[in-house]
Design an enzyme around this catalytic site. Structure first.
Site, PDB file in Angstrom:
ATOM      1  N   GLN A 134       0.851  -1.190   0.000  1.00 29.75           N
ATOM      2  CA  GLN A 134       0.000   0.000   0.000  1.00 29.75           C
ATOM      3  C   GLN A 134       0.892   1.247   0.000  1.00 29.75           C
ATOM      4  OE1 GLN A 134      -0.794   2.557   2.410  1.00 29.75           O
ATOM      5  NE2 GLN A 134      -2.570   3.376   1.352  1.00 29.75           N
ATOM      6  N   ASP A 136      -9.394   8.213  -3.362  1.00 30.24           N
ATOM      7  CA  ASP A 136      -8.027   8.592  -3.037  1.00 30.24           C
ATOM      8  C   ASP A 136      -7.689   9.950  -3.666  1.00 30.24           C
ATOM      9  OD1 ASP A 136      -5.235   8.800  -2.790  1.00 30.24           O
ATOM     10  OD2 ASP A 136      -4.936   6.657  -3.087  1.00 30.24           O
ATOM     11  N   GLY A 174     -11.198   5.042   0.302  1.00 34.21           N
ATOM     12  CA  GLY A 174     -10.200   6.050   0.005  1.00 34.21           C
ATOM     13  C   GLY A 174      -8.796   5.485  -0.098  1.00 34.21           C
ATOM     14  N   HIS A 175      -7.809   6.361   0.094  1.00 33.47           N
ATOM     15  CA  HIS A 175      -6.399   5.993  -0.016  1.00 33.47           C
ATOM     16  C   HIS A 175      -6.059   4.841   0.933  1.00 33.47           C
ATOM     17  CE1 HIS A 175      -2.104   6.645  -0.707  1.00 33.47           C
ATOM     18  NE2 HIS A 175      -1.918   6.664   0.603  1.00 33.47           N
ATOM     19  N   PHE A 176      -6.520   4.956   2.173  1.00 29.76           N
ATOM     20  CA  PHE A 176      -6.406   3.859   3.132  1.00 29.76           C
ATOM     21  C   PHE A 176      -7.732   3.095   3.096  1.00 29.76           C
ATOM     22  CE2 PHE A 176      -3.332   6.959   4.784  1.00 29.76           C
ATOM     23  CZ  PHE A 176      -2.203   6.157   4.902  1.00 29.76           C
TER      24      PHE A 176
END
Length: 316
Positions: free
Chosen positions: A130, A265, A291-293
């Site tokens: 990631q 994201d 989202g991004h995480f």
């Protein structure tokens, strides 16, 4: 109806509504443990879960997080897989020497994590990458391709089209770090940037735990962190320069590839997810409402997708 019969019925009704006794519940959190090992004179922290003789998944975290970001996923995979999630030098619970004592480059971080895997006796694994985990993991894959059984990508970019407009300010920092440092901090390491990295454009901000970004911001403001993180980010330009090399490796080896990608994201676009199919046509790509995480919002969905992918990889 006599009194004993009423009493029997009441007891039966109560037993149907009470939750199961605690001793009857099963949780694979009992298989999670926390360790520190010395590598190149540094104390490297890692989380371990699952049976040591099970197939190994090496989970490589992003910025500005640590192996803590994998914590929600570990108990959902630990029944069948051996999970190792380290903190890089300068992150989480690992040593964070100043840049004068450790050269913060992605080459060096990949070298430390690679040595960690050797010390732990990991001869083959699935790479789960990631964000910063991408640059670290691809370097490890190119150094020891024989160890990589498969790759799982979660919002980690290896193609220029995956970089959002936010990277314009970041490229300016690479070109002129002395004059662009303050602009970078606003764009990259401020509290608002740390918060927005999680929320992105999600229409459901109420589903996000604010502790995630306040804890990460507390990490970013620890003594010495500003110098560590800006030094390492200056080296991020070497990742962009390495994209063609990573793509070539993917095209030549075509490892089993799973992509799980949060579409909200703000830093990495969905085009960065679908680009993996240009290199590995059989890559399995899932675009998620996250989202991004992505584990912030789609933990159960990711766990299900990953378990299915790993089961097929092992022929189950």
């Amino acid at each position: 109806m006599n009194m004993p019969t009423l009493l029997t019925l009441s007891v039966a009704m109560i037993s149907m509504t009470l939750p199961a006794p605690a001793q009857d519940l099963r949780s694979s959190r009992r298989l999670i443990s926390y360790h520190t090992v010395e590598v190149q004179g540094l104390k490297i922290f890692y989380r371990e879960a699952g049976p040591a003789d099970a197939p190994t998944v090496l989970l490589l975290h992003g910025f500005p997080s640590s192996s803590r970001m994998w914590e929600p996923l570990l108990p959902l995979l630990a029944d069948k897989y051996h999970l190792i999630a380290p903190d890089y030098p300068g992150f989480g619970n690992s040593s964070a020497p100043p840049p004068s004592e450790f050269n913060y480059t992605f080459d060096n971080i990949a070298g430390v994590i690679g040595e960690l895997t050797s010390k732990l006796g990991l001869t083959d694994y699935v790479l789960f990458m990631q964000d910063y985990g991408g640059p670290v993991g691809f370097r490890m894959a190119l150094s020891h391709p024989e160890r990589v059984r498969a790759i799982i990508i979660q919002n980690a970019v290896s193609h220029e089209q995956g970089l959002s407009p936010l990277w314009a300010a970041r490229r300016k920092y690479w070109a002129d770090p002395a004059h662009e440092l303050e602009a970078l901090k606003t764009n990259f390491t401020s509290l608002e940037a740390t918060r927005q990295r999680h929320l992105g454009t999600s229409p459901r901000p109420e589903r996000y735990d604010p502790d995630t970004w306040t804890d990460e911001y507390a990490f970013l403001t620890r003594p010495g962190q500003a110098e560590i993180q800006t030094t390492l980010f200056l080296d991020y330009r070497t990742n962009v320069a390495s994209y063609p090399k990573w793509q070539d490796w993917l095209r030549k080896t075509k490892p089993p590839t799973l992509v799980v990608w949060g579409k909200y994201d703000p830093s990495f676009t969905v085009a960065g997810a679908t680009a993996y199919r240009d290199d590995v046509p059989d890559a399995e790509v899932h675009i998620l409402e996250a989202g991004h995480f992505a584990l912030d919002e789609a933990t159960d969905e990711i766990a299900s997708i990953v378990r299915d992918f790993l089961a097929r990889l092992d022929g189950h």
